[in-house]
Design a protein around this motif. Structure first.
Motif, PDB file in Angstrom:
ATOM      1  N   TRP A  42       0.907  -1.023   0.179  1.00 43.59           N
ATOM      2  CA  TRP A  42      -0.073   0.032  -0.060  1.00 43.59           C
ATOM      3  C   TRP A  42       0.828   1.283   0.139  1.00 43.59           C
ATOM      4  O   TRP A  42       1.941   1.345   0.477  1.00 43.59           O
ATOM      5  CB  TRP A  42      -0.751  -0.018   1.255  1.00 43.59           C
ATOM      6  N   ALA A  43       0.254   2.411  -0.515  1.00 41.61           N
ATOM      7  CA  ALA A  43       0.952   3.650  -0.391  1.00 41.61           C
ATOM      8  C   ALA A  43      -0.048   4.570   0.441  1.00 41.61           C
ATOM      9  O   ALA A  43      -1.182   4.347   0.149  1.00 41.61           O
ATOM     10  CB  ALA A  43       1.386   4.565  -1.727  1.00 41.61           C
ATOM     11  N   TRP A  44       0.342   5.576   1.251  1.00 39.62           N
ATOM     12  CA  TRP A  44      -0.369   5.921   2.191  1.00 39.62           C
ATOM     13  C   TRP A  44      -0.030   7.646   2.255  1.00 39.62           C
ATOM     14  O   TRP A  44       1.142   8.237   2.024  1.00 39.62           O
ATOM     15  CB  TRP A  44      -0.320   5.721   3.763  1.00 39.62           C
ATOM     16  N   LEU A  45      -0.898   8.531   2.364  1.00 39.53           N
ATOM     17  CA  LEU A  45      -0.877   9.872   2.749  1.00 39.53           C
ATOM     18  C   LEU A  45      -1.130   9.819   4.379  1.00 39.53           C
ATOM     19  O   LEU A  45      -2.255   9.514   4.651  1.00 39.53           O
ATOM     20  CB  LEU A  45      -1.696  10.825   2.014  1.00 39.53           C
ATOM     21  N   VAL A  46      -0.368  10.053   5.256  1.00 34.53           N
ATOM     22  CA  VAL A  46      -0.587  10.228   6.612  1.00 34.53           C
ATOM     23  C   VAL A  46      -0.105  11.448   7.415  1.00 34.53           C
ATOM     24  O   VAL A  46       0.276  12.326   6.817  1.00 34.53           O
ATOM     25  CB  VAL A  46       0.378   9.125   7.490  1.00 34.53           C
ATOM     26  N   GLU A  47      -0.875  11.646   8.316  1.00 33.15           N
ATOM     27  CA  GLU A  47      -0.425  12.842   9.329  1.00 33.15           C
ATOM     28  C   GLU A  47       0.514  12.356  10.402  1.00 33.15           C
ATOM     29  O   GLU A  47      -0.156  11.492  11.038  1.00 33.15           O
ATOM     30  CB  GLU A  47      -1.624  13.512   9.772  1.00 33.15           C
ATOM     31  N   ASP A  48       1.576  12.902  10.707  1.00 34.30           N
ATOM     32  CA  ASP A  48       2.485  12.631  11.561  1.00 34.30           C
ATOM     33  C   ASP A  48       2.929  13.597  12.358  1.00 34.30           C
ATOM     34  O   ASP A  48       3.696  14.289  11.761  1.00 34.30           O
ATOM     35  CB  ASP A  48       3.274  11.507  11.218  1.00 34.30           C
ATOM     36  N   GLY A  49       2.501  13.769  13.659  1.00 27.00           N
ATOM     37  CA  GLY A  49       3.088  14.987  14.436  1.00 27.00           C
ATOM     38  C   GLY A  49       2.687  16.317  13.722  1.00 27.00           C
ATOM     39  O   GLY A  49       3.731  17.244  13.796  1.00 27.00           O
ATOM     40  N   GLY A  50       1.538  16.563  13.101  1.00 31.53           N
ATOM     41  CA  GLY A  50       0.926  17.760  12.587  1.00 31.53           C
ATOM     42  C   GLY A  50       1.405  17.944  11.201  1.00 31.53           C
ATOM     43  O   GLY A  50       1.135  18.829  10.522  1.00 31.53           O
ATOM     44  N   LYS A  51       2.378  17.156  10.599  1.00 29.28           N
ATOM     45  CA  LYS A  51       2.748  17.251   9.196  1.00 29.28           C
ATOM     46  C   LYS A  51       2.249  16.001   8.519  1.00 29.28           C
ATOM     47  O   LYS A  51       2.211  15.029   8.724  1.00 29.28           O
ATOM     48  CB  LYS A  51       4.463  17.261   9.238  1.00 29.28           C
ATOM     49  N   LEU A  52       2.048  16.306   7.109  1.00 28.71           N
ATOM     50  CA  LEU A  52       1.547  15.182   6.434  1.00 28.71           C
ATOM     51  C   LEU A  52       3.023  14.574   5.620  1.00 28.71           C
ATOM     52  O   LEU A  52       4.057  15.272   5.436  1.00 28.71           O
ATOM     53  CB  LEU A  52       0.679  15.850   5.100  1.00 28.71           C
ATOM     54  N   ALA A  53       2.686  13.164   5.488  1.00 27.07           N
ATOM     55  CA  ALA A  53       3.874  12.664   4.778  1.00 27.07           C
ATOM     56  C   ALA A  53       3.247  11.424   4.130  1.00 27.07           C
ATOM     57  O   ALA A  53       2.142  10.935   4.096  1.00 27.07           O
ATOM     58  CB  ALA A  53       4.748  11.928   5.978  1.00 27.07           C
ATOM     59  N   VAL A  54       4.199  10.789   3.085  1.00 22.51           N
ATOM     60  CA  VAL A  54       3.817   9.847   2.245  1.00 22.51           C
ATOM     61  C   VAL A  54       4.511   8.562   2.772  1.00 22.51           C
ATOM     62  O   VAL A  54       5.788   8.603   3.317  1.00 22.51           O
ATOM     63  CB  VAL A  54       4.281   9.965   0.912  1.00 22.51           C
ATOM     64  N   GLN A  55       3.997   7.330   2.886  1.00 26.13           N
ATOM     65  CA  GLN A  55       4.912   6.241   3.153  1.00 26.13           C
ATOM     66  C   GLN A  55       4.151   4.981   2.406  1.00 26.13           C
ATOM     67  O   GLN A  55       2.953   5.046   1.871  1.00 26.13           O
ATOM     68  CB  GLN A  55       4.968   6.051   4.568  1.00 26.13           C
ATOM     69  N   LYS A  56       4.992   4.066   2.355  1.00 23.90           N
ATOM     70  CA  LYS A  56       4.509   2.678   1.728  1.00 23.90           C
ATOM     71  C   LYS A  56       4.578   1.523   2.929  1.00 23.90           C
ATOM     72  O   LYS A  56       5.438   1.719   3.653  1.00 23.90           O
ATOM     73  CB  LYS A  56       5.414   2.440   0.495  1.00 23.90           C
ATOM     74  N   THR A  57       3.870   0.647   2.885  1.00 20.78           N
ATOM     75  CA  THR A  57       3.755  -0.254   3.610  1.00 20.78           C
ATOM     76  C   THR A  57       3.700  -1.714   2.794  1.00 20.78           C
ATOM     77  O   THR A  57       3.038  -1.710   1.678  1.00 20.78           O
ATOM     78  CB  THR A  57       2.578  -0.465   4.612  1.00 20.78           C
ATOM     79  N   ALA A  58       4.171  -2.952   3.133  1.00 23.49           N
ATOM     80  CA  ALA A  58       4.310  -4.093   2.695  1.00 23.49           C
ATOM     81  C   ALA A  58       3.088  -5.071   3.035  1.00 23.49           C
ATOM     82  O   ALA A  58       2.627  -4.808   4.198  1.00 23.49           O
ATOM     83  CB  ALA A  58       5.457  -5.022   3.022  1.00 23.49           C
ATOM     84  N   ASN A  59       2.531  -5.600   2.110  1.00 27.42           N
ATOM     85  CA  ASN A  59       1.644  -6.748   2.532  1.00 27.42           C
ATOM     86  C   ASN A  59       0.221  -5.999   3.252  1.00 27.42           C
ATOM     87  O   ASN A  59      -0.387  -5.306   2.643  1.00 27.42           O
ATOM     88  CB  ASN A  59       2.225  -7.749   3.295  1.00 27.42           C
ATOM     89  N   ALA A  60       0.017  -6.464   4.565  1.00 24.87           N
ATOM     90  CA  ALA A  60      -1.101  -6.000   5.278  1.00 24.87           C
ATOM     91  C   ALA A  60      -0.770  -4.935   6.140  1.00 24.87           C
ATOM     92  O   ALA A  60      -1.771  -4.108   6.633  1.00 24.87           O
ATOM     93  CB  ALA A  60      -1.604  -7.058   5.946  1.00 24.87           C
ATOM     94  N   GLU A  61       0.581  -4.412   6.181  1.00 26.83           N
ATOM     95  CA  GLU A  61       0.928  -3.371   6.990  1.00 26.83           C
ATOM     96  C   GLU A  61       0.300  -2.218   6.985  1.00 26.83           C
ATOM     97  O   GLU A  61       0.126  -1.758   5.710  1.00 26.83           O
ATOM     98  CB  GLU A  61       2.356  -3.253   7.102  1.00 26.83           C
ATOM     99  N   THR A  62       0.119  -1.395   8.073  1.00 23.95           N
ATOM    100  CA  THR A  62      -0.583  -0.162   8.135  1.00 23.95           C
ATOM    101  C   THR A  62      -0.127   0.860   8.855  1.00 23.95           C
ATOM    102  O   THR A  62       0.295   0.574  10.338  1.00 23.95           O
ATOM    103  CB  THR A  62      -2.291  -0.363   8.354  1.00 23.95           C
ATOM    104  N   PRO A  63      -0.137   2.060   8.481  1.00 21.78           N
ATOM    105  CA  PRO A  63       0.547   3.088   9.533  1.00 21.78           C
ATOM    106  C   PRO A  63      -0.188   3.300  10.659  1.00 21.78           C
ATOM    107  O   PRO A  63       0.524   4.006  11.788  1.00 21.78           O
ATOM    108  CB  PRO A  63       0.566   4.338   8.590  1.00 21.78           C
ATOM    109  N   MET A  64      -1.379   3.075  10.704  1.00 24.76           N
ATOM    110  CA  MET A  64      -2.353   2.959  11.732  1.00 24.76           C
ATOM    111  C   MET A  64      -1.497   2.555  13.184  1.00 24.76           C
ATOM    112  O   MET A  64      -1.706   2.940  14.343  1.00 24.76           O
ATOM    113  CB  MET A  64      -3.538   2.694  11.527  1.00 24.76           C
ATOM    114  N   THR A  65      -0.929   1.326  13.021  1.00 22.09           N
ATOM    115  CA  THR A  65      -0.462   0.608  14.060  1.00 22.09           C
ATOM    116  C   THR A  65       0.649   1.482  14.755  1.00 22.09           C
ATOM    117  O   THR A  65       1.018   1.259  15.903  1.00 22.09           O
ATOM    118  CB  THR A  65       0.009  -0.886  13.606  1.00 22.09           C
ATOM    119  N   ALA A  66       1.281   2.214  13.956  1.00 22.05           N
ATOM    120  CA  ALA A  66       2.355   2.879  14.624  1.00 22.05           C
ATOM    121  C   ALA A  66       1.814   4.554  14.985  1.00 22.05           C
ATOM    122  O   ALA A  66       2.749   5.534  15.329  1.00 22.05           O
ATOM    123  CB  ALA A  66       3.489   3.433  13.396  1.00 22.05           C
ATOM    124  N   GLY A  67       0.480   4.486  15.380  1.00 24.79           N
ATOM    125  CA  GLY A  67       0.034   5.804  15.811  1.00 24.79           C
ATOM    126  C   GLY A  67      -0.160   7.018  14.860  1.00 24.79           C
ATOM    127  O   GLY A  67      -0.313   8.068  15.526  1.00 24.79           O
TER     128      GLY A  67
END
Ligand code: MN3
Length: 203
Positions: free
Chosen positions: A134-159
């Motif tokens: 997956w590729a994601w747009l996330v908010e992390d510490g007030g700033k937006l960032a792009v990240q990718k995850t493998a298989n089922a992984e999701t940035p949600m688990t890292a808060g």
């Protein structure tokens, strides 16, 4: 014998399965939603049916809990994929795509410089995720960032706060784009992306 209701259900699509045509076809939804997404729900229910604690949790709480437990990898993979797919369907809308406006555009400009730079960063993440993920747009510490995850992984688990996602497993695009993942990513950004959903996720 009483029949216990299954704890997790397949959420309805937020639009008709023809609504994103011709970019994403009803045939793709007939596999990706009706078979793949449903299978994750069915597998998850099967895996937690004898575990009252897990079966009674919200999906989001369950994903976060089992992400830390290597003995629950099967539960994590299926639960996270249920969550990721529901999030993905909402990340698109009929008549979507293009640059955001208002608060989302301000956030994009503040974090990436401008929309084109965001688009490049998001496309690169989606193109270079090797294999499934997956590729994601996330908010992390007030700033937006792009990240990718493998298989089922999701940035949600890292808060991190998930704003948008694109599924880059082959099953997401093969029927409509065959091996042309870059064309699928461009079509997602130009014709499908749901910025109103991203803005609601900002909170
Ligand atoms: Mn998928």
């Amino acid at each position: 014998m009483t029949t216990q209701a299954v704890p997790f259900t397949l959420p309805a699509l937020p639009y008709a399965d023809t609504a994103l045509e011709p970019v994403m076809s009803a045939k793709t939804f007939s596999f990706h939603y009706a078979k793949h997404h449903k299978a994750y729900v069915d597998n998850l229910n099967n895996l937690v049916k004898d575990n009252a604690e897990l079966a009674s949790m919200s999906l989001e709480a369950l994903v976060k809990k089992v992400a830390l437990d290597s003995t629950k990898a099967g539960v994590f993979n299926n639960a996270a994929q249920v969550w990721n797919h529901t999030f993905f369907w909402h990340s698109m809308r009929p008549g979507g795509g293009g640059a955001p406006t208002g608060r989302m555009l301000e956030k994009i400009n503040a974090s990436f410089g401008d929309y084109e730079k965001f688009k490049t960063a998001f496309s690169d993440a989606a193109k270079t995720q090797f294999g499934s993920g997956w590729a994601w747009l996330v908010e992390d510490g007030g700033k937006l960032a792009v990240q990718k995850t493998a298989n089922a992984e999701t940035p949600m688990t890292a808060g991190k706060k998930c704003l948008l996602t694109i599924d880059v497993w082959e099953h997401a695009y093969y029927l409509d784009f065959q091996n042309r993942r870059p064309d699928y990513i461009t079509a997602f950004l130009d014709k499908l992306v749901n910025w109103e959903f991203a803005e609601r996720n900002l909170g």
